[in-house]
Design an enzyme around this catalytic site. Structure first.
Site, PDB file in Angstrom:
ATOM      1  CD  GLU A 148      21.389  33.290  60.425  1.00 40.46           C
ATOM      2  OE1 GLU A 148      21.197  34.060  60.880  1.00 40.46           O
ATOM      3  OE2 GLU A 148      22.591  32.718  60.427  1.00 40.46           O
ATOM      4  CG  ASP A 176      25.296  39.050  66.901  1.00 38.88           C
ATOM      5  OD1 ASP A 176      25.074  38.623  65.617  1.00 38.88           O
ATOM      6  OD2 ASP A 176      24.710  38.607  67.807  1.00 38.88           O
ATOM      7  CG  ASP A 199      23.016  41.800  65.093  1.00 37.81           C
ATOM      8  OD1 ASP A 199      22.145  41.926  65.135  1.00 37.81           O
ATOM      9  OD2 ASP A 199      23.723  40.979  64.679  1.00 37.81           O
TER      10      ASP A 199
HETATM   11  O1  KIV Z   1      25.286  38.924  62.834  1.00 37.94           O
HETATM   12  C1  KIV Z   1      25.108  38.844  61.488  1.00 37.94           C
HETATM   13  O2  KIV Z   1      25.928  38.964  60.739  1.00 37.94           O
HETATM   14  C2  KIV Z   1      23.661  38.708  61.076  1.00 37.94           C
HETATM   15  C3  KIV Z   1      23.479  38.333  59.634  1.00 37.94           C
HETATM   16  C4  KIV Z   1      24.160  36.984  59.446  1.00 37.94           C
HETATM   17  C5  KIV Z   1      22.316  38.484  59.438  1.00 37.94           C
HETATM   18  O3  KIV Z   1      22.763  38.661  62.021  1.00 37.94           O
END
Ligand code: KIV
Length: 273
Positions: free
Chosen positions: A188, A50, A89
């Site tokens: 993260e 996301d 995501d």
């Molecule tokens: O949204 C995303 O790209 C992520 C990554 C940075 C792990 O959650």
């Protein structure tokens, strides 16, 4: 081309699970078919993050990304890839309300994109949802530590786990998501020892982003890694290229040739000898 699992087929969820403590798992984000085609030969996992809200749509957070956007970009990445395991995501608001609501939205994403699994953010409070999804056949990637969907609650994008209480909470969150059955967990923006502690204390593969090289794998937002996103560069980003400069130079060269009428030349013109 042979994959890291020694075959020509797509990397599967069991392939990823089997990499605990082994060769580091390589993951990058992708939101489009052309980018997926470029990255696919080099990665184990493509994450349709996301982060598209910021890296692709110019939003100031990930919160406004919708389920329709996740589905459209997820399908584009599956179309553009042959070997990577594609994970989508789940956007903010599409899985927190209840396990059945999460199940409905996750099944839509999986059915309409062809992805192999989904990612959701959250610690112990999301463990019942992770369990509910996993028991119904949905592979779940967890996400603990700095969780961009909680940016307002956290007071900004800042590294997590600097004091003992929050550090203990992040470890407990990772354990809860692992016990709930997640096949992998993104960690993260945490201090070094937490990436190591979590990786050593759970059987689930960990994918770090700002969580140290001790994790079982690494992920970066591709636009950050190739130098196409300049609005905000966290400490954990390494720019492996400056593609933004290349594109800017190409646009400047094109503009100059159009103005000089040297483009299109004869070789770009139909019926001209
Ligand atoms: O949204 C995303 O790209 C992520 C990554 C940075 C792990 O959650």
């Amino acid at each position: 081309m042979s994959t890291s699992n020694g075959t020509n087929r797509r990397v599967t969820i069991p392939d990823i699970i089997s990499r605990k403590g082994g060769e580091p798992i390589v993951c990058l984000t992708a939101y489009s078919t052309p980018m997926a085609k470029l990255l696919d030969p080099h990665v184990d996992l493509l994450l349709v993050g996301d982060s598209m809200g910021m890296a692709l749509y110019g939003m100031d957070s990930t919160l406004a990304v919708t389920l329709d956007m996740a589905v459209a970009h997820g399908a584009a990445v599956v179309r553009g890839s042959k070997r990577a395991c594609v994970i989508v995501d789940m956007p903010f608001g599409t899985y927190e309300e209840s396990p059945p609501a999460a199940f409905r939205n996750c099944t839509r994403v999986m059915a309409e994109t062809g992805c192999a699994g989904i990612k959701i953010e959250g610690g112990a409070e999301m463990a019942p949802t992770v369990k509910f999804l996993v028991e119904r056949g949905i592979p779940v990637m967890g996400h603990v530590g700095l969780m961009p969907q909680s940016v307002h609650a956290a007071g900004g994008f800042r590294s997590q786990g600097r004091d003992e209480e929050t550090a203990n909470k992040i470890v407990a969150d990772a354990k809860a998501i692992s016990e709930a059955g997640a096949f992998s967990i993104v960690i993260e923006g945490v201090i070094e020892h937490l990436g190591r502690t979590i990786t050593e204390s759970i059987p689930t593969v960990t994918i770090g982003i700002g969580a140290s090289a001790t994790c079982d794998g690494q992920v970066l937002v591709t636009e950050d890694a190739v130098g196409m996103f300049n609005d905000f560069t966290p400490k954990f980003v390494k720019r492996f290229a400056e593609v933004g400069d290349v594109i800017g130079q190409a646009a400047a060269d094109y503009a100059a040739e159009v103005k000089a009428r040297s483009f299109p030349a004869d070789e770009h013109t139909y019926g001209k000898k």
